[in-house]
Design a protein around this motif. Structure first.
Motif, PDB file in Angstrom:
ATOM      1  N   LEU A  36      21.600 -83.157 -84.849  1.00 21.20           N
ATOM      2  CA  LEU A  36      20.452 -82.256 -84.871  1.00 21.20           C
ATOM      3  C   LEU A  36      19.892 -82.118 -83.464  1.00 21.20           C
ATOM      4  CD1 LEU A  36      18.166 -80.733 -86.525  1.00 21.20           C
ATOM      5  CD2 LEU A  36      16.946 -82.937 -86.487  1.00 21.20           C
ATOM      6  N   TRP A  37      19.753 -80.888 -82.990  1.00 22.80           N
ATOM      7  CA  TRP A  37      19.082 -80.601 -81.711  1.00 22.80           C
ATOM      8  C   TRP A  37      17.613 -80.369 -82.047  1.00 22.80           C
ATOM      9  CZ3 TRP A  37      20.325 -75.670 -78.329  1.00 22.80           C
ATOM     10  CH2 TRP A  37      19.623 -75.752 -77.118  1.00 22.80           C
ATOM     11  N   MET A  38      16.756 -81.243 -81.569  1.00 21.92           N
ATOM     12  CA  MET A  38      15.334 -81.226 -81.913  1.00 21.92           C
ATOM     13  C   MET A  38      14.516 -80.836 -80.681  1.00 21.92           C
ATOM     14  SD  MET A  38      13.217 -84.312 -83.758  1.00 21.92           S
ATOM     15  CE  MET A  38      13.244 -85.451 -82.345  1.00 21.92           C
ATOM     16  N   ASP A  39      13.927 -79.677 -80.717  1.00 23.77           N
ATOM     17  CA  ASP A  39      13.255 -79.006 -79.609  1.00 23.77           C
ATOM     18  C   ASP A  39      14.255 -78.625 -78.522  1.00 23.77           C
ATOM     19  OD1 ASP A  39      10.744 -78.578 -80.609  1.00 23.77           O
ATOM     20  OD2 ASP A  39       9.757 -80.162 -79.476  1.00 23.77           O
ATOM     21  N   ALA A  40      14.032 -77.443 -77.951  1.00 34.73           N
ATOM     22  CA  ALA A  40      14.984 -76.844 -77.017  1.00 34.73           C
ATOM     23  C   ALA A  40      14.262 -76.363 -75.771  1.00 34.73           C
ATOM     24  CB  ALA A  40      15.724 -75.687 -77.696  1.00 34.73           C
ATOM     25  N   GLY A  41      13.540 -77.284 -75.124  1.00 36.27           N
ATOM     26  CA  GLY A  41      12.843 -76.940 -73.896  1.00 36.27           C
ATOM     27  C   GLY A  41      13.805 -76.575 -72.782  1.00 36.27           C
ATOM     28  N   SER A  42      13.288 -75.956 -71.744  1.00 33.15           N
ATOM     29  CA  SER A  42      14.129 -75.480 -70.650  1.00 33.15           C
ATOM     30  C   SER A  42      14.909 -76.632 -70.026  1.00 33.15           C
ATOM     31  CB  SER A  42      13.286 -74.765 -69.600  1.00 33.15           C
ATOM     32  OG  SER A  42      12.172 -75.555 -69.218  1.00 33.15           O
ATOM     33  N   GLY A  43      16.210 -76.419 -69.863  1.00 28.64           N
ATOM     34  CA  GLY A  43      17.097 -77.409 -69.280  1.00 28.64           C
ATOM     35  C   GLY A  43      17.813 -78.291 -70.277  1.00 28.64           C
ATOM     36  N   LEU A  45      19.697 -77.475 -72.998  1.00 29.17           N
ATOM     37  CA  LEU A  45      21.022 -77.060 -73.438  1.00 29.17           C
ATOM     38  C   LEU A  45      22.099 -77.641 -72.533  1.00 29.17           C
ATOM     39  CD1 LEU A  45      22.961 -75.471 -75.203  1.00 29.17           C
ATOM     40  CD2 LEU A  45      22.450 -73.431 -73.846  1.00 29.17           C
ATOM     41  N   ALA A  46      21.834 -77.683 -71.236  1.00 27.76           N
ATOM     42  CA  ALA A  46      22.800 -78.272 -70.314  1.00 27.76           C
ATOM     43  C   ALA A  46      23.043 -79.737 -70.643  1.00 27.76           C
ATOM     44  CB  ALA A  46      22.305 -78.123 -68.874  1.00 27.76           C
ATOM     45  N   GLN A  47      21.967 -80.474 -70.912  1.00 28.26           N
ATOM     46  CA  GLN A  47      22.108 -81.902 -71.216  1.00 28.26           C
ATOM     47  C   GLN A  47      22.729 -82.133 -72.584  1.00 28.26           C
ATOM     48  OE1 GLN A  47      21.633 -84.114 -68.792  1.00 28.26           O
ATOM     49  NE2 GLN A  47      21.222 -82.258 -67.600  1.00 28.26           N
ATOM     50  N   LEU A  48      22.461 -81.238 -73.531  1.00 28.87           N
ATOM     51  CA  LEU A  48      23.063 -81.352 -74.853  1.00 28.87           C
ATOM     52  C   LEU A  48      24.586 -81.414 -74.747  1.00 28.87           C
ATOM     53  CD1 LEU A  48      22.514 -81.139 -78.017  1.00 28.87           C
ATOM     54  CD2 LEU A  48      23.019 -78.699 -77.722  1.00 28.87           C
ATOM     55  N   GLN A  49      25.144 -80.636 -73.811  1.00 30.81           N
ATOM     56  CA  GLN A  49      26.589 -80.549 -73.681  1.00 30.81           C
ATOM     57  C   GLN A  49      27.229 -81.825 -73.126  1.00 30.81           C
ATOM     58  OE1 GLN A  49      27.805 -76.337 -72.264  1.00 30.81           O
ATOM     59  NE2 GLN A  49      25.599 -76.499 -71.839  1.00 30.81           N
ATOM     60  N   ARG A  50      26.434 -82.753 -72.651  1.00 32.68           N
ATOM     61  CA  ARG A  50      26.972 -84.070 -72.302  1.00 32.68           C
ATOM     62  C   ARG A  50      27.419 -84.829 -73.542  1.00 32.68           C
ATOM     63  NH1 ARG A  50      25.904 -85.753 -67.101  1.00 32.68           N
ATOM     64  NH2 ARG A  50      24.318 -84.573 -65.945  1.00 32.68           N
ATOM     65  N   HIS A  51      26.889 -84.435 -74.688  1.00 29.77           N
ATOM     66  CA  HIS A  51      27.107 -85.196 -75.917  1.00 29.77           C
ATOM     67  C   HIS A  51      27.817 -84.403 -77.003  1.00 29.77           C
ATOM     68  CE1 HIS A  51      24.217 -88.037 -74.170  1.00 29.77           C
ATOM     69  NE2 HIS A  51      23.475 -86.977 -73.894  1.00 29.77           N
ATOM     70  N   VAL A  52      27.572 -83.092 -77.047  1.00 29.59           N
ATOM     71  CA  VAL A  52      28.101 -82.288 -78.148  1.00 29.59           C
ATOM     72  C   VAL A  52      28.108 -80.823 -77.725  1.00 29.59           C
ATOM     73  CG1 VAL A  52      25.808 -82.048 -79.207  1.00 29.59           C
ATOM     74  CG2 VAL A  52      27.839 -81.804 -80.619  1.00 29.59           C
ATOM     75  N   LEU A  73      16.424 -71.768 -76.461  1.00 25.74           N
ATOM     76  CA  LEU A  73      16.977 -70.971 -77.549  1.00 25.74           C
ATOM     77  C   LEU A  73      17.510 -69.640 -77.029  1.00 25.74           C
ATOM     78  CD1 LEU A  73      14.379 -71.475 -80.432  1.00 25.74           C
ATOM     79  CD2 LEU A  73      16.676 -72.470 -80.266  1.00 25.74           C
ATOM     80  N   LEU A  74      16.890 -69.129 -75.964  1.00 31.29           N
ATOM     81  CA  LEU A  74      17.330 -67.856 -75.404  1.00 31.29           C
ATOM     82  C   LEU A  74      18.736 -67.977 -74.824  1.00 31.29           C
ATOM     83  CD1 LEU A  74      14.006 -66.820 -73.613  1.00 31.29           C
ATOM     84  CD2 LEU A  74      14.755 -66.275 -75.930  1.00 31.29           C
ATOM     85  N   THR A  75      18.976 -69.022 -74.038  1.00 31.30           N
ATOM     86  CA  THR A  75      20.312 -69.202 -73.478  1.00 31.30           C
ATOM     87  C   THR A  75      21.303 -69.631 -74.557  1.00 31.30           C
ATOM     88  OG1 THR A  75      19.562 -71.394 -72.762  1.00 31.30           O
ATOM     89  CG2 THR A  75      19.617 -69.659 -71.112  1.00 31.30           C
ATOM     90  N   ALA A  76      20.842 -70.374 -75.564  1.00 34.56           N
ATOM     91  CA  ALA A  76      21.727 -70.750 -76.667  1.00 34.56           C
ATOM     92  C   ALA A  76      22.199 -69.506 -77.424  1.00 34.56           C
ATOM     93  CB  ALA A  76      21.010 -71.706 -77.614  1.00 34.56           C
ATOM     94  N   TYR A  77      21.347 -68.503 -77.530  1.00 38.15           N
ATOM     95  CA  TYR A  77      21.722 -67.242 -78.176  1.00 38.15           C
ATOM     96  C   TYR A  77      22.896 -66.599 -77.446  1.00 38.15           C
ATOM     97  CZ  TYR A  77      21.346 -62.173 -78.964  1.00 38.15           C
ATOM     98  OH  TYR A  77      21.605 -60.856 -79.213  1.00 38.15           O
ATOM     99  N   TYR A  78      22.811 -66.509 -76.124  1.00 40.06           N
ATOM    100  CA  TYR A  78      23.905 -65.911 -75.360  1.00 40.06           C
ATOM    101  C   TYR A  78      25.165 -66.756 -75.442  1.00 40.06           C
ATOM    102  CZ  TYR A  78      20.743 -62.452 -73.428  1.00 40.06           C
ATOM    103  OH  TYR A  78      19.863 -61.419 -73.286  1.00 40.06           O
ATOM    104  N   ALA A  79      25.005 -68.091 -75.427  1.00 39.34           N
ATOM    105  CA  ALA A  79      26.167 -68.969 -75.557  1.00 39.34           C
ATOM    106  C   ALA A  79      26.852 -68.762 -76.897  1.00 39.34           C
ATOM    107  CB  ALA A  79      25.732 -70.424 -75.407  1.00 39.34           C
ATOM    108  N   ALA A  80      26.060 -68.624 -77.950  1.00 42.04           N
ATOM    109  CA  ALA A  80      26.612 -68.522 -79.296  1.00 42.04           C
ATOM    110  C   ALA A  80      27.355 -67.215 -79.531  1.00 42.04           C
ATOM    111  CB  ALA A  80      25.491 -68.681 -80.322  1.00 42.04           C
ATOM    112  N   LEU A  81      26.897 -66.138 -78.907  1.00 45.93           N
ATOM    113  CA  LEU A  81      27.445 -64.816 -79.223  1.00 45.93           C
ATOM    114  C   LEU A  81      28.326 -64.208 -78.144  1.00 45.93           C
ATOM    115  CD1 LEU A  81      24.498 -62.973 -81.030  1.00 45.93           C
ATOM    116  CD2 LEU A  81      26.312 -64.393 -81.997  1.00 45.93           C
TER     117      LEU A  81
END
Length: 256
Positions: A36-43, A45-52, A73-81
């Motif tokens: 579970l990604w809990m809160d998505a403050g700026s920066g 998403l980059a750190q999330l990718q160290r783990h998953v 969430l804004l950058t995650a949207y572009y990553a997802a699509l």
């Protein structure tokens, strides 16, 4: 097995903007194969990718829509699509009422609304909202932050983690955290306001909330720029007898 433990990994804990070595608020909560990604403050998403990878996240949970908790969430949207991520289905996204339209407002730059629902399966939170995500059970309660905001209790295999989000001390948070193994609680304010509405915890408030809830341990996060983490931990420790730690970026805590 160790992988079955409830774990909290700090992606970032800075406020109100990221520092050179600390993104804004964001956490990875895992138990078994559930992430579970809990809160998505700026920066974060980059750190999330160290783990998953983003497409390996089972859900995203957002406490409130201030940018230091939701901007990635804004950058995650572009990553997802529009990048190398291939989603089997939109990522379940749990957040305050209006979160989909808020994202679309920022992302849309033409007369056609951006397809946020193609990236995220949006579920709006309400007080007392409960859902099951893999091995995690999430219970959300409305808290006092001046805008729609929520805290969450995460239970898994007899272990429990409560995250305050951003909030003044309030009964909903204390009740939600009753008897939890760990309370991840913000300590934004150096001191309580004399007249204005209080919308954050001080470190002393954080200790008081943990004590009132009889939490097993306290993890202090979202420490304001006018405090050091060491000061926040020391001040919270004066009001709470259990273990007190700081949510340092990159740290991982085993819960329970």
């Amino acid at each position: 097995m160790a992988s079955d433990l409830l774990r909290l990994t700090v992606l970032g804990s800075a406020t109100p903007y990221a520092s050179v070595d600390n993104p804004c608020s964001g956490y990875l909560v895992s138990s078994g194969r559930t992430r579970l990604w809990m809160d998505a403050g700026s920066g974060t998403l980059a750190q999330l990718q160290r783990h998953v990878r983003l497409d390996e996240v089972d859900a995203i949970w957002i406490s409130h829509l201030h940018a230091d908790h939701s901007a990635d969430l804004l950058t995650a949207y572009y990553a997802a699509l529009y990048a190398d991520i291939r989603l089997a289905a939109p990522i379940p996204l749990y957040g305050p009422p209006g979160i989909a339209d808020r994202l679309a407002h920022f992302l849309t730059n033409s007369s056609t609304r951006s397809p946020v629902e193609s990236a995220f399966a949006v579920h709006e939170l309400e007080d007392g909202h409960r859902t099951r995500i893999g091995s995690l059970t999430l219970t959300s309660r409305a808290v006092a932050h001046g805008i729609p905001a929520f805290a969450v209790r995460i239970d898994a295999e007899g272990r429990s983690l409560v995250y305050s989000g951003d909030t003044a001390p309030c009964s909903n948070l204390t009740r939600l955290a009753e008897g939890c193994d760990a309370l991840l609680c913000e300590a934004e304010s150096a001191q309580a306001p004399a007249e204005a509405e209080q919308v954050h915890h001080t470190p002393e408030d954080t200790g008081d909330t943990a004590s009132a809830a009889r939490a097993g341990r306290l993890i202090v996060t979202h420490v304001g720029r006018f405090l050091t983490p060491q000061q926040a931990v020391a001040r919270a420790s004066a009001r709470f007898d259990g273990p007190v730690d700081y949510a340092a970026p990159g740290a991982t805590f085993s819960i329970g």
